[in-house]
Design an enzyme around this catalytic site. Structure first.
Site, short mmCIF file in Angstrom:
data_model
loop_
_atom_site.label_atom_id
_atom_site.label_comp_id
_atom_site.label_asym_id
_atom_site.label_seq_id
_atom_site.Cartn_x
_atom_site.Cartn_y
_atom_site.Cartn_z
N THR A 1 21.91 27.45 -35.60
CA THR A 1 20.57 27.77 -36.12
C THR A 1 20.14 26.85 -37.25
O THR A 1 18.97 26.48 -37.37
CB THR A 1 20.57 29.23 -36.64
OG1 THR A 1 20.87 30.08 -35.55
CG2 THR A 1 19.23 29.62 -37.23
N ASP B 1 25.04 25.20 -29.51
CA ASP B 1 25.07 26.55 -30.06
C ASP B 1 26.56 26.89 -30.15
O ASP B 1 27.32 26.60 -29.22
CB ASP B 1 24.36 27.51 -29.09
CG ASP B 1 24.26 28.91 -29.65
OD1 ASP B 1 23.13 29.35 -29.91
OD2 ASP B 1 25.31 29.58 -29.82
N SER B 2 26.98 27.48 -31.24
CA SER B 2 28.43 27.63 -31.43
C SER B 2 29.06 28.60 -30.44
O SER B 2 30.28 28.66 -30.32
CB SER B 2 28.76 28.02 -32.86
OG SER B 2 28.51 29.37 -33.08
N SER B 3 28.25 29.35 -29.71
CA SER B 3 28.83 30.20 -28.66
C SER B 3 29.45 29.34 -27.56
O SER B 3 30.25 29.84 -26.76
CB SER B 3 27.75 31.11 -28.06
OG SER B 3 27.21 31.91 -29.08
N ASP C 1 28.00 32.04 -35.17
CA ASP C 1 28.64 32.96 -34.22
C ASP C 1 30.15 32.75 -34.10
O ASP C 1 30.90 33.72 -34.06
CB ASP C 1 28.00 32.83 -32.83
CG ASP C 1 26.60 33.43 -32.78
OD1 ASP C 1 26.20 34.08 -33.78
OD2 ASP C 1 25.91 33.25 -31.76
N GLN D 1 42.32 47.29 -35.01
CA GLN D 1 40.86 47.31 -34.84
C GLN D 1 40.17 47.54 -36.18
O GLN D 1 38.98 47.29 -36.31
CB GLN D 1 40.47 48.41 -33.86
CG GLN D 1 40.90 48.10 -32.43
CD GLN D 1 40.62 49.21 -31.44
OE1 GLN D 1 39.78 50.08 -31.68
NE2 GLN D 1 41.32 49.21 -30.33
N CYS D 2 40.91 48.06 -37.17
CA CYS D 2 40.33 48.22 -38.51
C CYS D 2 40.18 46.84 -39.13
O CYS D 2 41.06 45.99 -39.00
CB CYS D 2 41.25 49.04 -39.41
SG CYS D 2 41.45 50.73 -38.87
N1 ASP Z 1 23.82 31.31 -31.99
C1 ASP Z 1 23.87 30.53 -33.21
C2 ASP Z 1 25.18 29.79 -33.23
O1 ASP Z 1 26.19 30.32 -33.56
C3 ASP Z 1 23.71 31.39 -34.40
C4 ASP Z 1 23.79 30.65 -35.71
O2 ASP Z 1 23.72 29.45 -35.81
O3 ASP Z 1 23.93 31.31 -36.73
O4 ASP Z 1 25.22 28.66 -32.93
#
Ligand code: ASP
Length: 338
Positions: A12, A56-58, A89, A274-275
């Protein structure tokens, strides 16, 4: 003059509104000083390296972690510090991975990004970027003050392998549930020196291999044999087991038998909670003592992000399974408390 390398991977932070179309398009970080005039007032020499294409980091993958580590290695002698601009992300995964890859790191590697694009009026990108640069440039007696892989976001500096993305909406996107912050930016930039790793003396090198052949099993009341078997009987070499509370699971025989069999078949099973806060303590309750006896490894207070990247890293490190199990339970670079 202090020299900082900015590595722009995407996310982003690097978006601006196209003046003509109003559509969000990637910002040209090569022109960073022209676009963020505040930077001209910083007394550092800055170079920019952009990923091509930016992502995008995804879409991050261990292959890109390798590219990042190699870039840092190539430029290690020339630059005093590194700032990596990255989507939020998966930033904690990349920071954790780099913390294991960059051996004997004596210079700051600061990841940052933002919740709003750099071109927006209310953006958090400028503050995050400017302070990340300042942290990457800070020295004391000629030595880096933060010789670690960190995440800087919303006025706080976190150890990368202790951080988690916590909030999708607030500027405060990250937290470090089990380790104190390393620095805070207020009127002053305050470093908490006793929390920061010492500057190593041994030479810097990188280790870039990862084996992503792992599985994740998150337990919940009512989990079925079929779901458990899909992971335990798969071809993965290791499993991150996300358990209740201090490391507990159901004691139903079919469940513990499935885990025991996976271990007999040579799989490594690492128990994390999970905590978000606190640590796994195998054997504290009856519900985890069986796990301990069968050889489940304790992940103590590691984050999910760190457990995953550390396992991938150790599986590719060319060491025995016994050593992998042992290394998972000790801190390599400040990632767990035990
Ligand atoms: N989807 C974006 C990413 O991780 C969100 C961000 O940049 O914060 O690349």
């Amino acid at each position: 003059m202090t020299k900082i390398l900015i590595i722009y991977t995407g996310g982003t932070i690097g978006m601006v509104n196209d003046a003509k179309t109003g559509v969000l398009i990637p910002f040209d970080f090569e022109q960073i000083k022209a676009n963020v005039p505040e930077l001209a007032r910083l007394d550092y020499e800055m170079s920019v390296h952009s990923f091509n294409p930016i992502i995008d980091s995804s879409n991050m993958h261990p292959n890109q972690w390798k590219v990042l580590a190699e870039l840092i290695k190539e430029n290690y002698e020339e630059f005093d510090g590194f700032v990596i601009l990255h989507g939020s992300d998966t930033m904690s995964f990349t920071a954790s991975a780099l913390s294991f890859m960059l051996k004997n790191l004596a210079k700051p590697v600061i990841l940052t990004g933002s919740q709003l694009p750099i071109g927006e009026i209310r953006t958090d990108a400028k503050e995050n970027l400017i302070t990340a640069l300042e942290i990457a440039a800070t020295k004391n007696n000629g030595k880096a003050v933060v010789p670690e892989v960190c995440i800087y976001f919303d006025n706080q500096l976190f150890r990368g392998n202790r951080s988690i993305k916590y909030n999708t909406e607030k500027f405060e996107a990250f937290r470090s549930p089990n380790y104190p912050i390393l620095a805070e930016a207020g009127v002053l930039l305050t470093f908490f020196h006793k929390e920061i790793l010492p500057v190593p003396t041994a030479p810097f090198y990188i280790q870039t291999e990862f084996d992503a052949n792992i599985g994740v099993l998150k337990v919940y009341p009512g989990i079925t044999e079929e779901v458990v078997a899909a992971v335990t009987k798969s071809r993965v070499r290791a499993i991150v087991l996300e358990t209740f509370g201090s490391g507990n699971t159901t004691t139903d025989e079919w469940f513990t038998d499935a885990l025991a069999q996976a271990i007999d078949n040579g799989k490594i099973i690492v128990d994390i909670s999970q905590c978000k806060r606190g640590s796994v303590q195998l054997g504290m309750y009856e519900t985890s003592s069986k796990l301990k006896k069968m050889g489940v490894v304790s992940g103590y207070d590691m984050t999910f992000e760190t457990a995953v990247t550390k396992l991938m890293y150790l599986l590719a490190a060319g060491i025995s399974d016994a050593e992998i199990r042992q290394q998972m339970e000790v801190s390599i670079v400040g990632e767990l408390t035990h």
